[in-house]
Scaffold this active site. Structure first.
Site, PDB file in Angstrom:
ATOM      1  N   ILE A 192       0.847  -1.210   0.000  1.00  0.00           N
ATOM      2  CA  ILE A 192       0.000   0.000   0.000  1.00  0.00           C
ATOM      3  C   ILE A 192       0.878   1.254   0.000  1.00  0.00           C
ATOM      4  O   ILE A 192       0.617   2.215  -0.734  1.00  0.00           O
ATOM      5  CB  ILE A 192      -0.983  -0.008   1.194  1.00  0.00           C
ATOM      6  CG1 ILE A 192      -1.825  -1.292   1.164  1.00  0.00           C
ATOM      7  CG2 ILE A 192      -1.896   1.222   1.137  1.00  0.00           C
ATOM      8  CD1 ILE A 192      -2.736  -1.483   2.359  1.00  0.00           C
ATOM      9  N   THR A 202       7.088  -5.628  15.676  1.00  0.00           N
ATOM     10  CA  THR A 202       6.908  -4.492  14.757  1.00  0.00           C
ATOM     11  C   THR A 202       5.555  -3.807  14.978  1.00  0.00           C
ATOM     12  O   THR A 202       5.485  -2.577  15.094  1.00  0.00           O
ATOM     13  CB  THR A 202       7.022  -4.979  13.296  1.00  0.00           C
ATOM     14  OG1 THR A 202       8.404  -5.236  13.019  1.00  0.00           O
ATOM     15  CG2 THR A 202       6.508  -3.939  12.309  1.00  0.00           C
ATOM     16  N   THR A 239      -6.540  -2.152  10.053  1.00  0.00           N
ATOM     17  CA  THR A 239      -7.289  -3.128   9.266  1.00  0.00           C
ATOM     18  C   THR A 239      -8.660  -3.406   9.882  1.00  0.00           C
ATOM     19  O   THR A 239      -8.844  -3.237  11.085  1.00  0.00           O
ATOM     20  CB  THR A 239      -6.480  -4.450   9.214  1.00  0.00           C
ATOM     21  OG1 THR A 239      -7.316  -5.488   8.754  1.00  0.00           O
ATOM     22  CG2 THR A 239      -5.952  -4.846  10.583  1.00  0.00           C
ATOM     23  N   ASP A 240      -9.582  -3.883   9.041  1.00  0.00           N
ATOM     24  CA  ASP A 240     -10.895  -4.284   9.571  1.00  0.00           C
ATOM     25  C   ASP A 240     -10.813  -5.606  10.336  1.00  0.00           C
ATOM     26  O   ASP A 240     -11.760  -5.996  11.008  1.00  0.00           O
ATOM     27  CB  ASP A 240     -11.932  -4.389   8.435  1.00  0.00           C
ATOM     28  CG  ASP A 240     -11.605  -5.445   7.385  1.00  0.00           C
ATOM     29  OD1 ASP A 240     -10.484  -5.995   7.397  1.00  0.00           O
ATOM     30  OD2 ASP A 240     -12.481  -5.726   6.543  1.00  0.00           O
ATOM     31  N   GLU A 241      -9.643  -6.290  10.235  1.00  0.00           N
ATOM     32  CA  GLU A 241      -9.537  -7.599  10.891  1.00  0.00           C
ATOM     33  C   GLU A 241      -9.569  -7.483  12.416  1.00  0.00           C
ATOM     34  O   GLU A 241      -9.791  -8.468  13.111  1.00  0.00           O
ATOM     35  CB  GLU A 241      -8.264  -8.332  10.428  1.00  0.00           C
ATOM     36  CG  GLU A 241      -8.275  -8.544   8.932  1.00  0.00           C
ATOM     37  CD  GLU A 241      -7.262  -9.555   8.414  1.00  0.00           C
ATOM     38  OE1 GLU A 241      -6.883 -10.462   9.152  1.00  0.00           O
ATOM     39  OE2 GLU A 241      -6.871  -9.407   7.247  1.00  0.00           O
ATOM     40  N   TYR A 299      -1.903 -11.708  13.989  1.00  0.00           N
ATOM     41  CA  TYR A 299      -1.812 -10.469  13.193  1.00  0.00           C
ATOM     42  C   TYR A 299      -2.847  -9.451  13.656  1.00  0.00           C
ATOM     43  O   TYR A 299      -2.504  -8.317  14.017  1.00  0.00           O
ATOM     44  CB  TYR A 299      -2.012 -10.771  11.702  1.00  0.00           C
ATOM     45  CG  TYR A 299      -2.302  -9.534  10.861  1.00  0.00           C
ATOM     46  CD1 TYR A 299      -1.359  -8.513  10.750  1.00  0.00           C
ATOM     47  CD2 TYR A 299      -3.525  -9.379  10.202  1.00  0.00           C
ATOM     48  CE1 TYR A 299      -1.626  -7.367   9.992  1.00  0.00           C
ATOM     49  CE2 TYR A 299      -3.796  -8.243   9.442  1.00  0.00           C
ATOM     50  CZ  TYR A 299      -2.846  -7.240   9.344  1.00  0.00           C
ATOM     51  OH  TYR A 299      -3.106  -6.108   8.604  1.00  0.00           O
ATOM     52  N   LYS A 355      -2.439  -5.784  15.560  1.00  0.00           N
ATOM     53  CA  LYS A 355      -2.952  -4.521  14.997  1.00  0.00           C
ATOM     54  C   LYS A 355      -3.926  -3.875  15.981  1.00  0.00           C
ATOM     55  O   LYS A 355      -3.945  -2.655  16.163  1.00  0.00           O
ATOM     56  CB  LYS A 355      -3.644  -4.759  13.642  1.00  0.00           C
ATOM     57  CG  LYS A 355      -2.721  -5.148  12.512  1.00  0.00           C
ATOM     58  CD  LYS A 355      -1.684  -4.086  12.153  1.00  0.00           C
ATOM     59  CE  LYS A 355      -2.278  -2.875  11.463  1.00  0.00           C
ATOM     60  NZ  LYS A 355      -1.204  -1.946  10.997  1.00  0.00           N
ATOM     61  N   ASN A 413      -7.232  -5.002   0.548  1.00  0.00           N
ATOM     62  CA  ASN A 413      -6.838  -4.254  -0.660  1.00  0.00           C
ATOM     63  C   ASN A 413      -6.364  -5.223  -1.733  1.00  0.00           C
ATOM     64  O   ASN A 413      -5.849  -6.291  -1.433  1.00  0.00           O
ATOM     65  CB  ASN A 413      -5.638  -3.352  -0.346  1.00  0.00           C
ATOM     66  CG  ASN A 413      -5.992  -2.129   0.465  1.00  0.00           C
ATOM     67  OD1 ASN A 413      -5.406  -1.075   0.287  1.00  0.00           O
ATOM     68  ND2 ASN A 413      -6.945  -2.222   1.372  1.00  0.00           N
TER      69      ASN A 413
END
Ligand code: NAD
Length: 343
Positions: A20, A108, A145-147, A170, A174, A200
């Protein structure tokens, strides 16, 4: 000494060599002729400077190789480049990798975001809720993210109000980073915004992700793997539509708020693989037969979320955003780009 003596606004973009980010930076430099971009990227396996060739000689662009978890480096970058805003893309982003080895995701996505927030706080604020005079407008935009919202059944949509329920290492990492960003607004008055986007697709995405994998395996004449029964649904957004949404949130979003970005474009994995095979049959036909014959079902991903879908009313109504690229057109552009890359 700061190196932006020509009075450009300098934006620190993290993870700009990823999918992105490498779509966003050329778009952003082209749109804002008074902006200097400093791109900080660790160049993990997911970063690719080839994707930034078009701007590598732009005198409003600086690339720095480094880790967002390195606090001394972050302090130096803020000071040396007089960073006036941050758009934070850098992350470990592949769910399958987070299942196999979560450590880098925790490091990270959580520690890295914390380190950047601290860097911004120290450089922009005199004290909590007291920005330095020259950094009153300095903003930290966190890309998420929407996750983080977990999984939907057949009905309903994620909105900015949906309670967080991350299911993979993940999405959990986030979610943690989103909460850290939120806390720096509520506790220190840092000018933050967060956007939570759906899946995306488009040029420059790493080969490991679903759509590039489908195209790559198809072109290589290999089996095209589909998890489980292929019925998992995602809301797909063309990457440049996401970039335009980020630009709006970054420039016009309300401080401390979050914006969900999604394409009203739900498809299950099987639909996607069949559509891509159909496009390939037309654009790059095999000598005999259809690419669809290569589709093969494989064991499902652990904890595989069933459905994601976003209600993007807030960004549409408040900021006037809407997705401009329809799925068929976006997929064709994407397939053509990967065909070119494979030559
Ligand atoms: P990507 O994996 O393609 O790129 C990530 C980039 O970050 C790479 O260039 C990598 O080298 C860099 N990076 C990783 N660790 C770093 C570190 N410690 N320090 C500095 N740089 C580091 O990811 P992407 O798909 O471009 O996603 C960008 C952001 O958007 C992520 O925060 C992701 O969570 C979010 N997001 C992605 C999607 C999607 O569909 N791809 C959807 C919604 C949100």
């Amino acid at each position: 000494m700061p190196d932006n003596s020509n009075n450009l606004n300098t934006t620190l973009i993290t993870g700009g060599a990823g999918f992105i980010g490498s779509n966003f930076i050329p778009f952003f430099l082209e749109k804002y002729s008074d902006t200097h971009v400093v791109n900080l990227d660790k160049l993990t396996y997911a970063g690719n400077l080839e994707h930034l060739k078009e701007i590598e000689n732009n005198n409003r662009y600086t690339f720095l190789e480094g880790d967002i978890c390195d606090a001394d480096l972050i302090t130096t970058i803020f000071e040396k480049h007089s960073i006036g805003s941050v758009i934070h893309f850098a992350a470990e982003s592949h769910v399958d990798n987070s299942i196999a080895s979560p450590d880098a995701f925790i490091q990270t996505n959580i520690h890295g975001t914390f380190t950047l927030l601290e860097g911004a706080k120290k450089y922009w604020l005199e004290a909590p809720n007291r920005p330095k005079k020259s950094f009153k407008a300095a903003r930290f935009h966190h890309i998420s993210t929407d996750e983080v919202y977990g999984s939907l059944g057949h009905e309903g949509y994620f909105t900015e109000e949906t309670p967080y329920a991350p299911n993979s290492p993940y999405s959990a990492s986030k979610a943690a980073s989103d909460f850290l960003v939120r806390s720096y607004y509520h506790t220190y008055g840092l000018n933050v915004v967060t956007s939570n986007c759906s899946n995306n697709y488009g040029p420059k995405q790493h080969n490991e992700k679903l759509i590039p994998t489908i195209i790559r395996k198809a072109l290589a004449g290999e089996k095209i793997p589909i998890y489980g029964d292929g019925k998992n649904i995602r809301d797909w957004l063309y990457v440049l539509d996401h970039c335009k949404g980020i630009d709006l949130v970054f420039n016009q979003g309300k401080t401390g708020e979050t914006y969900a970005i999604g394409g009203d474009n739900e498809h299950n994995n099987l639909d996607i693989v069949r559509t891509i095979c159909g496009i390939l049959d037309e654009l790059y036909p095999k000598k005999t037969g259809s690419y669809k014959e290569q589709i093969a079902f494989v064991e499902d991903r652990l904890g595989h979320d069933m459905r994601y879908a976003i209600d993007a009313s807030k960004i549409k109504n408040k900021l006037g955003w809407q997705a401009e690229t329809n799925f068929e057109t976006g997929l064709r552009k994407t397939v053509l780009w990967y065909i070119e890359q494979s030559k």
